[in-house]
Enzyme design. Structure first.
Site, mmCIF file in Angstrom:
data_model
loop_
_atom_site.group_PDB
_atom_site.id
_atom_site.type_symbol
_atom_site.label_atom_id
_atom_site.label_comp_id
_atom_site.label_asym_id
_atom_site.label_seq_id
_atom_site.Cartn_x
_atom_site.Cartn_y
_atom_site.Cartn_z
ATOM 1 N N ARG A 98 25.598 60.977 19.124
ATOM 2 C CA ARG A 98 26.599 61.279 19.319
ATOM 3 C C ARG A 98 26.876 61.406 20.806
ATOM 4 O O ARG A 98 27.848 62.036 21.332
ATOM 5 C CB ARG A 98 27.150 62.672 18.690
ATOM 6 C CG ARG A 98 26.889 62.634 17.381
ATOM 7 C CD ARG A 98 27.662 63.885 16.597
ATOM 8 N NE ARG A 98 27.338 63.900 15.146
ATOM 9 C CZ ARG A 98 26.289 64.291 14.528
ATOM 10 N NH1 ARG A 98 25.661 65.070 15.260
ATOM 11 N NH2 ARG A 98 26.335 64.197 13.198
ATOM 12 N N LYS A 156 36.088 51.901 28.836
ATOM 13 C CA LYS A 156 36.130 50.883 27.508
ATOM 14 C C LYS A 156 34.948 50.506 27.146
ATOM 15 O O LYS A 156 34.338 49.588 27.912
ATOM 16 C CB LYS A 156 37.468 50.180 27.589
ATOM 17 C CG LYS A 156 38.702 50.705 27.725
ATOM 18 C CD LYS A 156 39.810 49.539 27.643
ATOM 19 C CE LYS A 156 41.309 49.886 27.587
ATOM 20 N NZ LYS A 156 42.130 48.876 27.698
ATOM 21 N N GLU A 171 40.810 38.791 37.302
ATOM 22 C CA GLU A 171 41.213 39.984 37.463
ATOM 23 C C GLU A 171 41.333 40.495 38.532
ATOM 24 O O GLU A 171 42.252 41.497 38.645
ATOM 25 C CB GLU A 171 40.010 40.797 36.683
ATOM 26 C CG GLU A 171 39.422 40.364 35.262
ATOM 27 C CD GLU A 171 40.210 40.872 34.160
ATOM 28 O OE1 GLU A 171 41.363 41.360 34.548
ATOM 29 O OE2 GLU A 171 40.091 40.652 33.052
ATOM 30 N N LYS A 205 41.954 50.293 39.698
ATOM 31 C CA LYS A 205 41.545 50.700 38.550
ATOM 32 C C LYS A 205 41.109 52.293 38.367
ATOM 33 O O LYS A 205 41.740 52.831 37.171
ATOM 34 C CB LYS A 205 40.470 50.008 37.989
ATOM 35 C CG LYS A 205 39.829 50.060 36.644
ATOM 36 C CD LYS A 205 39.732 49.016 35.596
ATOM 37 C CE LYS A 205 39.402 49.336 34.176
ATOM 38 N NZ LYS A 205 38.787 48.436 33.513
ATOM 39 N N GLU A 257 44.556 55.181 27.606
ATOM 40 C CA GLU A 257 45.676 54.312 27.278
ATOM 41 C C GLU A 257 46.766 54.929 26.632
ATOM 42 O O GLU A 257 47.056 54.199 25.390
ATOM 43 C CB GLU A 257 44.958 52.938 26.907
ATOM 44 C CG GLU A 257 46.055 51.793 27.246
ATOM 45 C CD GLU A 257 45.547 50.351 27.038
ATOM 46 O OE1 GLU A 257 44.355 50.403 27.541
ATOM 47 O OE2 GLU A 257 45.999 49.610 26.426
ATOM 48 N N ARG A 273 47.777 52.824 31.485
ATOM 49 C CA ARG A 273 46.805 52.095 31.544
ATOM 50 C C ARG A 273 46.874 50.579 31.015
ATOM 51 O O ARG A 273 46.312 49.723 31.322
ATOM 52 C CB ARG A 273 45.488 52.722 30.697
ATOM 53 C CG ARG A 273 44.225 52.031 30.849
ATOM 54 C CD ARG A 273 42.923 52.768 30.602
ATOM 55 N NE ARG A 273 41.637 52.047 30.687
ATOM 56 C CZ ARG A 273 40.693 52.360 30.693
ATOM 57 N NH1 ARG A 273 40.338 53.626 30.500
ATOM 58 N NH2 ARG A 273 39.641 51.286 30.823
ATOM 59 N N ASN A 319 46.361 45.352 31.431
ATOM 60 C CA ASN A 319 46.150 44.227 30.247
ATOM 61 C C ASN A 319 47.383 42.950 30.622
ATOM 62 O O ASN A 319 47.429 42.285 29.692
ATOM 63 C CB ASN A 319 46.387 44.837 29.063
ATOM 64 C CG ASN A 319 45.312 45.539 28.515
ATOM 65 O OD1 ASN A 319 44.315 45.178 28.768
ATOM 66 N ND2 ASN A 319 45.689 46.775 27.828
ATOM 67 N N HIS A 365 46.467 39.755 29.111
ATOM 68 C CA HIS A 365 45.302 39.810 28.195
ATOM 69 C C HIS A 365 45.832 39.520 26.561
ATOM 70 O O HIS A 365 45.064 39.218 25.802
ATOM 71 C CB HIS A 365 44.828 41.234 28.177
ATOM 72 C CG HIS A 365 43.869 41.465 29.403
ATOM 73 N ND1 HIS A 365 44.364 40.983 30.828
ATOM 74 C CD2 HIS A 365 42.611 41.763 29.416
ATOM 75 C CE1 HIS A 365 43.307 41.286 31.472
ATOM 76 N NE2 HIS A 365 42.320 41.709 30.956
ATOM 77 N N HIS A 387 43.736 37.202 25.013
ATOM 78 C CA HIS A 387 42.997 37.541 23.697
ATOM 79 C C HIS A 387 43.084 36.587 22.622
ATOM 80 O O HIS A 387 42.397 36.205 21.905
ATOM 81 C CB HIS A 387 43.175 39.063 23.342
ATOM 82 C CG HIS A 387 42.532 40.031 24.188
ATOM 83 N ND1 HIS A 387 42.667 41.290 24.109
ATOM 84 C CD2 HIS A 387 41.594 39.990 25.289
ATOM 85 C CE1 HIS A 387 41.954 42.073 25.093
ATOM 86 N NE2 HIS A 387 41.295 40.958 25.532
ATOM 87 N N HIS A 411 36.587 34.912 29.346
ATOM 88 C CA HIS A 411 37.700 36.072 29.072
ATOM 89 C C HIS A 411 38.484 35.905 30.310
ATOM 90 O O HIS A 411 39.781 35.817 30.300
ATOM 91 C CB HIS A 411 36.958 37.491 29.033
ATOM 92 C CG HIS A 411 37.943 38.490 29.208
ATOM 93 N ND1 HIS A 411 38.748 38.890 28.230
ATOM 94 C CD2 HIS A 411 38.377 39.379 30.181
ATOM 95 C CE1 HIS A 411 39.422 39.917 28.411
ATOM 96 N NE2 HIS A 411 39.138 39.970 29.955
#
Ligand code: NAD
Ligand code: GLY
Length: 375
Positions: free
Chosen positions: A131, A153, A195, A237, A247, A251, A255, A258, A262, A275
């Protein structure tokens, strides 16, 4: 509020930023040769047990020095196969198998040594093992240094969608050794620059202008130029993450490009385009669509496209992808709300907006102009 300081010790180029997230806050340390500086790492290890996760490409280059830096601890290691195609639940299970076989307890510390793939998988393993256990990011690609290692993330891909299974889980520290970029393949360096360009476009027109003047220094791996963009990118960032860790709004601006990117990564199959390459073409699409909205100036969209091309990144869609392919993948994006595709676009250079109001016909027009095939 992000604090930034320059270290007064012998290492004059050392920079430390703090991600301000209260009890979950952590430092980002940027400098040369940090992987060999034991105290930079050991200060953040929690108990006596450490599991270093890396891959078969990075291990021969950097695992030895990291193990040496952690020589006072009980260190185990997992060396993963390289590549985005291995960022999946099977690889995650391998990490849990090792943690259990080697009897790691709740005070263990996971250390991610590598690019974004290793960082995302290791962070997710740390979030879930018993956990939640401590983890440290040692990013070795430019993309990981300016983006994926910061902000918590973590996750893995599913065959039906990228990064679809994961958790927000912050590291205890991010330690960026700029010298590790000297061994990075050119194509990966460019993927990281994508980026950096993103930060200029969404939040920092001064950075964008700087990149137009200095992109060749980055491509030539001038370590001062690299440290400058890593510092500036991490500051943006960290600032965004401090305001909106999970997000719920702001946030999402991180992206830019993206949602299109993606779709390219999933549509072509993970690992075909990097990427950052997919984000490069995706940002050109986002700029084109921003012009269609009457927001971004067409001359600034052209500047963005030119800079992306100079960074040796693709500016057109892969021909094999149709508009229908894009829209199918984009409808699975994590930003979709009630079936509506939400996109990050540019109001102007240096200012992003998030919108759900773009008609599919306009998205298709952009896709076709950017080289996607008609259905
Ligand atoms: P990567 O992890 O696949 O690394 C790229 C390649 O460089 C790999 O072959 C790797 O073995 C090699 N490599 C790494 N460091 C090296 C070095 N110093 N010298 C030589 N080779 C080296 O890819 P990446 O671009 O770092 O990361 C992409 C991943 O990051 C994607 O899975 C993407 O989804 C994820 N990502 C996550 C976030 C986030 O916020 N968590 C943000 C952006 C991207
Ligand atoms: N790379 C996008 C984010 O971290 O939110």
């Amino acid at each position: 509020m992000i604090m930034s300081q320059t270290d007064n010790s012998s290492n004059k180029d050392l920079v430390i930023l703090q991600v301000e997230l209260g009890l979950r806050g952590y430092p980002i340390t940027i400098g040369r040769g940090l992987l060999s500086q034991a105290d930079k790492l050991t200060d953040h290890v929690v108990g006596r047990q450490v599991l270093i996760v890396t891959n078969e490409t990075v291990a021969p280059l950097y695992l030895g020095r990291v193990k040496q830096s952690l020589s006072g601890f009980n260190v185990d290691e997992v060396i993963l196969p390289d590549g985005e195609a291995h960022k999946n639940l099977a690889t995650l299970t391998r990490l849990f198998d090792t943690l259990l076989e080697k009897k790691h307890n709740r005070t263990t510390t996971l250390v991610a040594l590598g690019g974004g793939v290793v960082g995302d998988i290791t962070g997710f393993a740390a979030a879930a093992y018993q956990r939640g256990v401590a983890f440290i990011q040692l990013p070795t690609t430019l993309l990981a240094q300016v983006d994926s290692s910061v902000g918590g993330k973590t996750g893995v891909n599913h065959p039906l969608g990228k990064n679809m299974i994961g958790a927000f889980y912050q590291p205890r520290a991010v330690i960026i050794d700029t010298e590790s970029l000297l061994t990075l393949p050119d194509r990966e360096l460019s993927a990281g620059i994508a980026e950096v360009i993103k930060y200029g476009l969404i939040a920092d027109s001064e950075l964008f202008n700087w990149l137009e003047k200095n992109i060749d220094s980055l491509l030539a791996r001038d370590l001062d130029a690299l440290r400058y963009v890593i510092h500036r990118s991490c500051r943006i960032k960290a600032d965004v993450v401090a305001q909106d860790e999970k997000e719920s709004g702001l946030r999402a601006i991180l992206n830019l490009g993206h949602t299109f990117g993606h779709a390219i990564e999933t549509g072509l199959g993970y690992g075909q385009w990097l990427h950052g390459e997919a984000v490069g073409a995706g940002m050109v699409m986002a700029c084109d669509l921003s012009v269609r909205q009457g927001w971004l100036d067409s001359a600034d969209a052209a500047r963005a496209k030119h800079l992306i091309a100079r960074a040796k990144l693709p500016v057109l869609s892969p021909e094999s992808m149709t508009c229908a392919d894009y829209l199918a993948h984009m409808s699975l994006d994590k930003k979709v709300v009630d079936g509506q595709i939400r996109l990050v676009l540019l109001e102007r250079l240096g200012k992003a907006v998030i919108t759900g109001d773009v008609p599919h016909e306009q998205i298709k027009a952009t896709l076709i102009d950017c080289g996607a095939s008609v259905d």
